[in-house]
Motif scaffolding. Structure first.
Motif, PDB file in Angstrom:
ATOM      1  N   GLU A 198      36.627  39.087  47.460  1.00  0.00           N
ATOM      2  CA  GLU A 198      38.163  39.129  47.082  1.00  0.00           C
ATOM      3  C   GLU A 198      38.190  40.558  46.326  1.00  0.00           C
ATOM      4  O   GLU A 198      37.291  41.279  45.935  1.00  0.00           O
ATOM      5  N   TRP A 199      39.634  40.749  45.956  1.00  0.00           N
ATOM      6  CA  TRP A 199      39.961  41.951  45.480  1.00  0.00           C
ATOM      7  C   TRP A 199      41.082  41.761  44.346  1.00  0.00           C
ATOM      8  O   TRP A 199      41.766  40.897  44.591  1.00  0.00           O
ATOM      9  N   THR A 200      40.909  42.324  43.454  1.00  0.00           N
ATOM     10  CA  THR A 200      41.840  42.517  42.178  1.00  0.00           C
ATOM     11  C   THR A 200      41.984  43.915  41.798  1.00  0.00           C
ATOM     12  O   THR A 200      40.793  44.659  42.098  1.00  0.00           O
ATOM     13  N   PRO A 201      43.093  44.307  41.207  1.00  0.00           N
ATOM     14  CA  PRO A 201      43.081  45.846  40.708  1.00  0.00           C
ATOM     15  C   PRO A 201      42.075  46.164  39.900  1.00  0.00           C
ATOM     16  O   PRO A 201      41.326  47.029  39.654  1.00  0.00           O
ATOM     17  N   GLU A 202      41.774  45.026  38.932  1.00  0.00           N
ATOM     18  CA  GLU A 202      40.673  45.510  37.955  1.00  0.00           C
ATOM     19  C   GLU A 202      39.146  45.500  38.149  1.00  0.00           C
ATOM     20  O   GLU A 202      38.443  46.311  38.064  1.00  0.00           O
ATOM     21  N   GLN A 203      38.883  44.799  39.264  1.00  0.00           N
ATOM     22  CA  GLN A 203      37.639  44.604  39.886  1.00  0.00           C
ATOM     23  C   GLN A 203      37.268  45.012  41.284  1.00  0.00           C
ATOM     24  O   GLN A 203      36.160  45.225  41.364  1.00  0.00           O
ATOM     25  N   GLY A 204      38.321  45.451  41.733  1.00  0.00           N
ATOM     26  CA  GLY A 204      38.127  46.207  43.232  1.00  0.00           C
ATOM     27  C   GLY A 204      37.863  45.068  43.980  1.00  0.00           C
ATOM     28  O   GLY A 204      37.716  43.770  43.728  1.00  0.00           O
ATOM     29  N   TRP A 205      36.804  45.480  45.171  1.00  0.00           N
ATOM     30  CA  TRP A 205      36.287  44.339  46.057  1.00  0.00           C
ATOM     31  C   TRP A 205      35.144  43.557  45.449  1.00  0.00           C
ATOM     32  O   TRP A 205      34.276  44.421  44.924  1.00  0.00           O
ATOM     33  N   HIS A 206      35.003  42.129  45.440  1.00  0.00           N
ATOM     34  CA  HIS A 206      33.915  41.564  44.365  1.00  0.00           C
ATOM     35  C   HIS A 206      33.567  40.176  44.952  1.00  0.00           C
ATOM     36  O   HIS A 206      34.488  39.657  45.569  1.00  0.00           O
ATOM     37  N   ASP A 207      32.452  39.558  44.499  1.00  0.00           N
ATOM     38  CA  ASP A 207      32.184  38.378  44.863  1.00  0.00           C
ATOM     39  C   ASP A 207      31.959  38.090  46.388  1.00  0.00           C
ATOM     40  O   ASP A 207      32.611  36.928  46.926  1.00  0.00           O
ATOM     41  N   ALA A 208      31.442  38.891  47.127  1.00  0.00           N
ATOM     42  CA  ALA A 208      31.018  38.826  48.486  1.00  0.00           C
ATOM     43  C   ALA A 208      29.920  37.716  48.465  1.00  0.00           C
ATOM     44  O   ALA A 208      29.137  37.648  48.142  1.00  0.00           O
ATOM     45  N   ARG A 209      30.583  36.850  49.507  1.00  0.00           N
ATOM     46  CA  ARG A 209      29.614  35.784  49.667  1.00  0.00           C
ATOM     47  C   ARG A 209      29.813  35.040  51.230  1.00  0.00           C
ATOM     48  O   ARG A 209      30.703  34.933  51.820  1.00  0.00           O
ATOM     49  N   ILE A 210      28.512  34.494  51.540  1.00  0.00           N
ATOM     50  CA  ILE A 210      28.475  33.617  52.685  1.00  0.00           C
ATOM     51  C   ILE A 210      28.492  32.184  52.180  1.00  0.00           C
ATOM     52  O   ILE A 210      27.450  31.957  51.606  1.00  0.00           O
ATOM     53  N   GLU A 211      29.366  31.091  52.688  1.00  0.00           N
ATOM     54  CA  GLU A 211      29.206  29.777  52.305  1.00  0.00           C
ATOM     55  C   GLU A 211      29.253  29.104  53.478  1.00  0.00           C
ATOM     56  O   GLU A 211      29.624  29.587  54.580  1.00  0.00           O
ATOM     57  N   PRO A 212      29.087  27.757  53.291  1.00  0.00           N
ATOM     58  CA  PRO A 212      29.390  26.900  54.348  1.00  0.00           C
ATOM     59  C   PRO A 212      30.729  26.960  54.851  1.00  0.00           C
ATOM     60  O   PRO A 212      31.543  26.982  54.020  1.00  0.00           O
ATOM     61  N   TYR A 213      31.175  26.897  56.212  1.00  0.00           N
ATOM     62  CA  TYR A 213      32.353  26.834  56.558  1.00  0.00           C
ATOM     63  C   TYR A 213      33.346  25.468  56.331  1.00  0.00           C
ATOM     64  O   TYR A 213      32.705  24.505  56.244  1.00  0.00           O
ATOM     65  N   GLY A 214      34.358  25.825  55.858  1.00  0.00           N
ATOM     66  CA  GLY A 214      35.125  24.597  55.409  1.00  0.00           C
ATOM     67  C   GLY A 214      36.572  25.031  54.806  1.00  0.00           C
ATOM     68  O   GLY A 214      36.845  26.164  54.761  1.00  0.00           O
ATOM     69  N   PRO A 215      37.330  24.140  54.496  1.00  0.00           N
ATOM     70  CA  PRO A 215      38.920  24.384  54.117  1.00  0.00           C
ATOM     71  C   PRO A 215      39.126  25.001  52.877  1.00  0.00           C
ATOM     72  O   PRO A 215      38.033  25.206  51.822  1.00  0.00           O
ATOM     73  N   LEU A 216      40.009  25.798  52.924  1.00  0.00           N
ATOM     74  CA  LEU A 216      40.421  26.493  51.729  1.00  0.00           C
ATOM     75  C   LEU A 216      41.384  25.709  50.932  1.00  0.00           C
ATOM     76  O   LEU A 216      42.076  25.098  51.626  1.00  0.00           O
ATOM     77  N   THR A 217      41.171  25.808  49.667  1.00  0.00           N
ATOM     78  CA  THR A 217      41.827  25.172  48.620  1.00  0.00           C
ATOM     79  C   THR A 217      42.888  25.857  48.129  1.00  0.00           C
ATOM     80  O   THR A 217      42.635  27.301  47.769  1.00  0.00           O
ATOM     81  N   MET A 218      44.388  25.814  48.382  1.00  0.00           N
ATOM     82  CA  MET A 218      45.398  26.908  47.826  1.00  0.00           C
ATOM     83  C   MET A 218      46.390  26.314  46.988  1.00  0.00           C
ATOM     84  O   MET A 218      46.909  25.365  47.522  1.00  0.00           O
ATOM     85  N   ASP A 219      47.103  27.086  46.166  1.00  0.00           N
ATOM     86  CA  ASP A 219      47.943  26.755  45.322  1.00  0.00           C
ATOM     87  C   ASP A 219      49.294  26.702  46.412  1.00  0.00           C
ATOM     88  O   ASP A 219      49.408  27.826  46.945  1.00  0.00           O
ATOM     89  N   PRO A 220      50.305  25.882  46.297  1.00  0.00           N
ATOM     90  CA  PRO A 220      51.431  26.092  47.240  1.00  0.00           C
ATOM     91  C   PRO A 220      51.956  27.262  47.244  1.00  0.00           C
ATOM     92  O   PRO A 220      52.917  27.707  47.943  1.00  0.00           O
ATOM     93  N   ALA A 221      52.212  27.945  45.775  1.00  0.00           N
ATOM     94  CA  ALA A 221      52.807  29.120  45.671  1.00  0.00           C
ATOM     95  C   ALA A 221      51.988  30.548  45.745  1.00  0.00           C
ATOM     96  O   ALA A 221      52.464  31.665  45.577  1.00  0.00           O
ATOM     97  N   THR A 222      50.724  30.380  46.648  1.00  0.00           N
ATOM     98  CA  THR A 222      50.055  31.285  47.366  1.00  0.00           C
ATOM     99  C   THR A 222      51.130  32.286  48.074  1.00  0.00           C
ATOM    100  O   THR A 222      51.619  31.630  49.015  1.00  0.00           O
ATOM    101  N   ALA A 223      50.884  33.445  47.694  1.00  0.00           N
ATOM    102  CA  ALA A 223      51.819  34.404  48.357  1.00  0.00           C
ATOM    103  C   ALA A 223      51.822  34.450  50.037  1.00  0.00           C
ATOM    104  O   ALA A 223      52.758  34.467  50.699  1.00  0.00           O
TER     105      ALA A 223
END
Ligand code: PLP
Ligand code: COI
Length: 357
Positions: free
Chosen positions: A38-63
């Protein structure tokens, strides 16, 4: 980049995997894991991870769900005879994602990190890479999406890059045979200053209605012309094009608004090695019609990662048709030269292959 790994506690069992790999189709089955950073202006690219494949949970207002700020790539991992696993020019896909990202006002993911992410996913899911029989491979789909929850129209301040993988057989059912093309005269794929050269979902969304038109006319794929003059051949919905002349010369369209395929640029080099000069230039639809009719154009083919190299047959449009060119000889030669390198059956004199496992 530091990547944390959470193993899938319920991977697909060996019997089911064998069943999937025997007949994977395209884009239907997905491996046990996925990569995310993931990326944010404050942290740059961060939290790189490999996880079990699965659905994403998203807020309906996700850009991304509203304004389609998204880019993606398509590449493949190939298993060689000795069991080793390789991909093809991954830095080129990474570099194209950087170019697409710039056009979509995304942060840039460094080339090394893109390649590292793909390598890590293929390594953990290596049992999903089919053997080479039947030209199977593991299709890799890196993508970047705007994950900020915000309905204002501006570049997202939270971005997610992911890689998923899907075993693949032939993209077209029925193997290598000429595809029939529909020329759309109503719809265009790209305009001057638009996103034609970027690999972004919107370009594919806008191609669907034209593809529907193609299917309704009994054609396999749609050909787009340039948006300005409606006269110059650009590309198909998911492939670049090549025209072979009776003197052995080859032309591939260049307009500034096509997606610059990695297969396309590799074929320019391969054809050169086979003794054919390739010219990148504007190529009009009239030149296509007249060239085939006069016999000056002897072969036409299309190319891309998913579809590899595919001969082009007849071209149809509202009220007309031009027949398939006479030959597919050079097409099949170029195709073999490319897949032999990808599957490790021919020496990789270009240094294109990248070993993963
Ligand atoms: N053109 C379009 C619109 C595509 O979607 C693709 C597929 O990726 C291509 C061309 C071929 O590009 P590449 O050879 O990099 O797969
Ligand atoms: C590819 O060839 O990788 C593509 O992306 C084409 C299509 C599946 C979108």
């Amino acid at each position: 980049m530091q990547i944390s790994t959470t193993q899938n506690p319920n991977p697909v069992d060996d019997a089911r995997l064998a069943e999937i790999l025997a007949n994977p189709g395209f884009g239907q089955f997905f491996t046990d894991h996925m990569f995310t950073v993931e990326w944010t202006p404050e942290q740059g690219w961060h939290d790189a991870r490999i996880e079990p494949y699965g659905p994403l949970t998203m807020d309906p207002a996700t850009a991304v769900l509203h304004y389609a700020q998204e880019t993606f790539e398509g590449m493949k991992a190939y298993r060689h005879e000795d069991g080793s696993i390789w991909d093809f020019r991954p830095e080129e896909n990474a570099a194209r994602m950087v170019r697409s990202s710039k056009r979509l006002a995304f942060p840039e993911l460094p080339i090394e990190e893109f390649v590292q992410a793909v390598d890590a996913l293929v390594e953990i899911d290596q049992r999903w890479v089919p053997d080479a029989a039947g030209e199977k491979s593991l299709y890799l789909r890196p993508f970047m999406i705007a994950t900020e929850v915000f309905l204002g129209v501006r570049p997202a301040q939270h971005v997610t890059f992911m890689v998923i993988a899907s075993p693949a057989g032939a993209y077209f059912k029925g193997g290598v045979k000429p595809v029939t093309l529909w020329l759309t005269e109503e719809y265009t794929r790209a305009g001057r200053g638009g996103m034609g050269a970027a690999k972004t979902g919107g370009n594919y969304a806008s191609s669907l209605v034209a593809q529907q038109e193609a299917t309704a006319h009994g054609c396999d794929q749609v050909v787009f012309l340039d948006g300005q003059d409606g006269k110059y051949v650009e590309e198909l919905g998911g492939m670049n094009m090549y025209f072979v002349f009776d003197d052995g010369s080859i032309v591939t369209p260049a307009t500034g608004t096509i997606l610059e395929g990695i297969t396309r640029s590799s074929i320019i080099e391969l054809a050169g090695k086979l003794g054919h000069q390739v010219e990148e230039r504007r190529f009009s639809i009239d030149e296509w019609r007249e060239g085939v009719e006069s016999g000056r154009i002897v072969e036409i083919f299309a190319c891309g990662t998913a579809a590899v190299v595919t001969p082009v047959g007849a071209l149809k449009w509202e009220g007309g048709e031009v027949a398939a060119p006479a030959s597919t000889e050079l097409t099949m030669k170029v195709r073999s030269a490319l897949v032999d390198i990808q599957y490790g059956r021919a020496e990789d004199t270009f240094g294109w292959m990248h070993r993963i496992v």
